[in-house]
Design a protein around this motif. Structure first.
Motif, mmCIF file in Angstrom:
data_model
loop_
_atom_site.group_PDB
_atom_site.id
_atom_site.type_symbol
_atom_site.label_atom_id
_atom_site.label_comp_id
_atom_site.label_asym_id
_atom_site.label_seq_id
_atom_site.Cartn_x
_atom_site.Cartn_y
_atom_site.Cartn_z
ATOM 1 N N ASN A 16 51.850 24.452 62.698
ATOM 2 C CA ASN A 16 52.562 25.636 62.215
ATOM 3 C C ASN A 16 51.539 26.603 61.632
ATOM 4 N N GLN A 17 52.021 27.588 60.918
ATOM 5 C CA GLN A 17 51.141 28.604 60.342
ATOM 6 C C GLN A 17 50.074 27.995 59.438
ATOM 7 N N ASP A 18 50.421 26.914 58.760
ATOM 8 C CA ASP A 18 49.488 26.299 57.817
ATOM 9 C C ASP A 18 48.452 25.402 58.498
ATOM 10 N N THR A 19 48.788 24.856 59.663
ATOM 11 C CA THR A 19 47.900 23.881 60.308
ATOM 12 C C THR A 19 47.288 24.359 61.624
ATOM 13 N N VAL A 20 47.592 25.590 62.038
ATOM 14 C CA VAL A 20 47.156 26.045 63.358
ATOM 15 C C VAL A 20 45.626 26.076 63.473
ATOM 16 N N LEU A 21 44.902 26.303 62.385
ATOM 17 C CA LEU A 21 43.439 26.348 62.439
ATOM 18 C C LEU A 21 42.820 24.961 62.632
ATOM 19 N N LEU A 22 43.628 23.914 62.502
ATOM 20 C CA LEU A 22 43.158 22.561 62.800
ATOM 21 C C LEU A 22 43.197 22.255 64.299
ATOM 22 N N SER A 23 43.900 23.077 65.048
ATOM 23 C CA SER A 23 44.177 22.791 66.461
ATOM 24 C C SER A 23 42.942 22.508 67.304
ATOM 25 N N PRO A 24 41.877 23.322 67.222
ATOM 26 C CA PRO A 24 40.707 23.035 68.067
ATOM 27 C C PRO A 24 40.096 21.664 67.793
ATOM 28 N N PHE A 25 40.138 21.227 66.546
ATOM 29 C CA PHE A 25 39.539 19.951 66.173
ATOM 30 C C PHE A 25 40.447 18.785 66.560
ATOM 31 N N LEU A 26 41.730 19.038 66.563
ATOM 32 C CA LEU A 26 42.690 18.047 67.017
ATOM 33 C C LEU A 26 42.631 17.880 68.534
ATOM 34 N N LEU A 27 42.412 18.992 69.256
ATOM 35 C CA LEU A 27 42.545 18.994 70.712
ATOM 36 C C LEU A 27 41.223 18.901 71.467
ATOM 37 N N ALA A 28 40.090 19.034 70.776
ATOM 38 C CA ALA A 28 38.789 18.974 71.473
ATOM 39 C C ALA A 28 38.624 17.692 72.301
ATOM 40 N N PRO A 29 38.974 16.506 71.776
ATOM 41 C CA PRO A 29 38.824 15.299 72.615
ATOM 42 C C PRO A 29 39.653 15.349 73.894
ATOM 43 N N LEU A 66 42.590 31.253 65.955
ATOM 44 C CA LEU A 66 42.355 32.362 65.024
ATOM 45 C C LEU A 66 43.342 33.491 65.270
ATOM 46 N N PHE A 67 43.643 33.739 66.544
ATOM 47 C CA PHE A 67 44.630 34.779 66.840
ATOM 48 C C PHE A 67 46.011 34.404 66.301
ATOM 49 N N LEU A 68 46.396 33.173 66.518
ATOM 50 C CA LEU A 68 47.715 32.735 66.050
ATOM 51 C C LEU A 68 47.802 32.742 64.528
ATOM 52 N N LYS A 69 46.667 32.574 63.865
ATOM 53 C CA LYS A 69 46.653 32.595 62.403
ATOM 54 C C LYS A 69 46.636 34.020 61.854
ATOM 55 N N ARG A 70 45.769 34.866 62.421
ATOM 56 C CA ARG A 70 45.556 36.199 61.854
ATOM 57 C C ARG A 70 46.210 37.335 62.643
ATOM 58 N N ARG A 71 46.602 37.069 63.892
ATOM 59 C CA ARG A 71 47.255 38.063 64.762
ATOM 60 C C ARG A 71 46.387 39.295 64.988
ATOM 61 N N ARG A 72 45.088 39.093 65.097
ATOM 62 C CA ARG A 72 44.172 40.180 65.406
ATOM 63 C C ARG A 72 43.779 40.088 66.872
ATOM 64 N N TYR A 73 43.875 41.219 67.575
ATOM 65 C CA TYR A 73 43.711 41.182 69.023
ATOM 66 C C TYR A 73 42.270 40.916 69.445
ATOM 67 N N PHE A 74 41.317 41.095 68.531
ATOM 68 C CA PHE A 74 39.929 40.720 68.834
ATOM 69 C C PHE A 74 39.847 39.243 69.191
ATOM 70 N N TYR A 75 40.593 38.414 68.477
ATOM 71 C CA TYR A 75 40.581 36.978 68.743
ATOM 72 C C TYR A 75 41.227 36.661 70.081
#
Length: 381
Positions: free
Chosen positions: A336-349, A152-161
Motif C-alpha cells: 500500500n502507500q506505506d509499503t510500496v517503497l519496499l517493493s523492489p527489495f521484495l521482488l528483486a529475487p 517511487l512514482f507510486l509513492k510520490r506521483r511525480r512523472y519523472f519517476y
C-alpha cells in the motif's frame, strides 16, 4: 542500535559495489560473512528467514559435488553456496520511509549513471554492457532499476519517476535477453496483483498499453536484426518448419543442450550412479561428462535438467523449495502507500528466479537480492 547502523551502512556500500565491480562486491560479501558469523556466535543469535533451510539444501550438494568431481571450480562452488548465507544480514537492517526513499533514489541514480557506459560499450562493441558483465547484466540491472522507478512514482506521483521507469524498461528491451524480459514481465504482473487495491484500473490499462507498445516495437526490430527472433517469427508464421535446426536457432542451442543433458541423465540412471544422482556432478561438469555440453560447462536448457546434472536431486528439491517458499510468501504481502517503497527489495529475487527457468538458478548478485528480500520479509512478521 549499533549493529543496525552498521548493517544499514554495509547494505548501502554493498549495493554500490555490486554495480561497480563484481570483484569488490564479492570481497565485501566475504567480509560481511566473517563479521556477522562472529557477531551471531558472540550474541548467541540464530539466523532467521523463510529461505534459510531451502538455501541450505541447495548449497550442500553444490559444494560437495564440486569438491568431489570438479575441484578446479571449488571457488565457484563456494561462491554459489556459502555466499548466499549473507541472506540473514537483512534481519539487522533497520529501515524507515526515509531510508527506503533514499535507497530507491540511489538505485535510480545508479541506473542513470550507467546509461552512458552501456551506450558507449554498445557503440564500440555492439554489445550493451555496464561496468562489468554483458547483455544479461544490463537486463537484470535495469529490471531492478525499473522496479525502483515505478515504486517511487507510486509513492510520490511525480512523472519523472514514471518516465524513468519506461527509460529503464527500454534498456531491458535493448538487452534482448528473453529470460530477463519474461522474468520482468512476470514480476510486474505480481507487482500489479499485490497493488490491486491500490492502483486505479485506468492506470493499469494505460501502463499495460504503453508496455505492450514498447514490447511490440522491440519485437519487430529484433525480428529484423536478431536471428533468434527472426527464426521464431518464421516458425510461428509457417515460413519454416519446426526441426532441430530452427529449435537450436530459436533457443540459442538450448535444444541441443537439452538432448545432450538427457543422455547424461540416462547414463547415470542406467549405470546406477547413486551419488551423482543425489548430489550431482558439480559446477561446469559439462566439460567432462559424455556427451559433452555443446556450449561449454553447463547443459543450460531448462532448470530442472541443468540443475539436476550439476547438483542432483537434493539441489533440485532445494530450488523448488526456494521457489515455493518465496512465491507463497510474496503473494500474501500487502503493498500500500506505506509499503510500496519496499517493493523492489521484495521482488528483486523474482527477476532472478523467474528468469532462471531457461538459464540457471545462480546469479552473481543473488546474495545482495537475498539480503534485500530478508529486509522486506521481516517487516511482515
Amino acid at each position: 542500535m549499533i549493529v543496525h547502523k552498521k548493517a544499514n551502512a554495509l547494505l548501502y556500500l554493498l549495493t554500490i559495489c555490486a554495480f561497480i565491480s563484481i570483484t569488490l562486491f564479492e570481497a565485501f560479501v566475504i567480509i560481511i560473512l566473517v563479521y556477522y558469523t562472529f557477531y551471531m556466535l558472540k550474541a548467541k543469535s540464530m539466523p532467521k528467514g523463510i529461505l534459510l533451510k531451502p538455501l541450505l539444501l541447495y548449497a550442500i550438494p553444490t559444494l560437495l559435488s564440486t569438491a568431489l568431481y570438479m575441484p578446479q571450480y571449488l571457488n565457484k562452488g563456494i561462491e554459489r553456496s556459502v555466499f548466499m548465507f549473507v541472506y540473514p544480514l537483512g534481519s539487522y537492517v533497520k529501515f524507515s520511509e526515509k531510508f527506503l526513499y533514499t535507497f530507491n533514489m540511489m538505485l535510480l541514480m545508479i541506473g542513470y549513471t550507467l546509461i552512458p557506459v552501456v551506450i558507449y560499450k554498445f557503440y564500440r562493441t555492439g554489445e550493451p554492457a555496464p561496468l562489468w558483465g554483458g547483455w544479461f547484466e544490463v537486463g537484470m540491472f535495469y529490471s531492478i532499476f525499473s522496479l525502483s522507478a515505478l515504486s517511487l512514482f507510486l509513492k510520490r506521483r511525480r512523472y519523472f519517476y514514471l518516465l524513468s521507469f519506461f527509460l529503464f524498461f527500454g534498456f531491458v528491451l535493448l538487452s534482448a535477453r528473453r529470460s530477463t524480459l519474461l522474468a520482468l514481465g512476470f514480476t510486474l504482473l505480481i507487482f500489479a496483483f499485490l497493488l490491486r487495491r491500490y492502483l486505479s484500473f485506468k492506470f493499469v490499462v494505460v501502463l499495460s498499453v504503453l508496455l505492450s507498445f514498447m514490447g511490440g516495437s522491440a519485437f519487430y526490430l529484433l525480428v529484423k536484426k536478431d536471428e533468434r527472433f527472426g527464426t521464431f517469427y518464421q516458425v510461428i508464421t509457417g515460413q519454416k518448419p519446426i526441426n532441430d535446426d530452427t529449435l537450436n536457432k530459436i533457443s540459442s542451442l538450448r535444444w541441443q543442450n537439452f538432448k545432450a543433458g538427457i543422455e547424461v541423465v540416462k547414463k547415470d540412471l542406467r549405470d546406477k550412479n547413486l551419488l551423482p544422482i543425489l548430489i550431482g556432478h558439480g559446477i561446469n561438469s559439462g566439460f567432462l561428462l559424455e556427451p559433452k555440453s555443446p556450449v561449454g560447462g553447463t547443459y543450460e536448457s531448462v532448470i530442472f535438467l541443468s540443475e539436476f546434472i550439476e547438483g542432483g536431486i537434493l539441489r533440485l528439491v532445494g530450488i523448488v523449495w526456494i521457489f515455493i517458499s518465496y512465491y507463497s510468501f510474496i503473494i500474501k504481502y500487502r503493498i500500500n502507500q506505506d509499503t510500496v517503497l519496499l517493493s523492489p527489495f521484495l521482488l528483486a529475487p523474482s527477476v532472478v528466479f523467474a528468469g532462471s527457468i531457461f538459464t540457471g538458478f545462480w546469479d552473481a548478485l543473488l546474495p545482495l537480492y537475498l539480503i534485500w528480500f530478508r529486509m522486506a520479509e521481516k517487516s511482515y512478521f
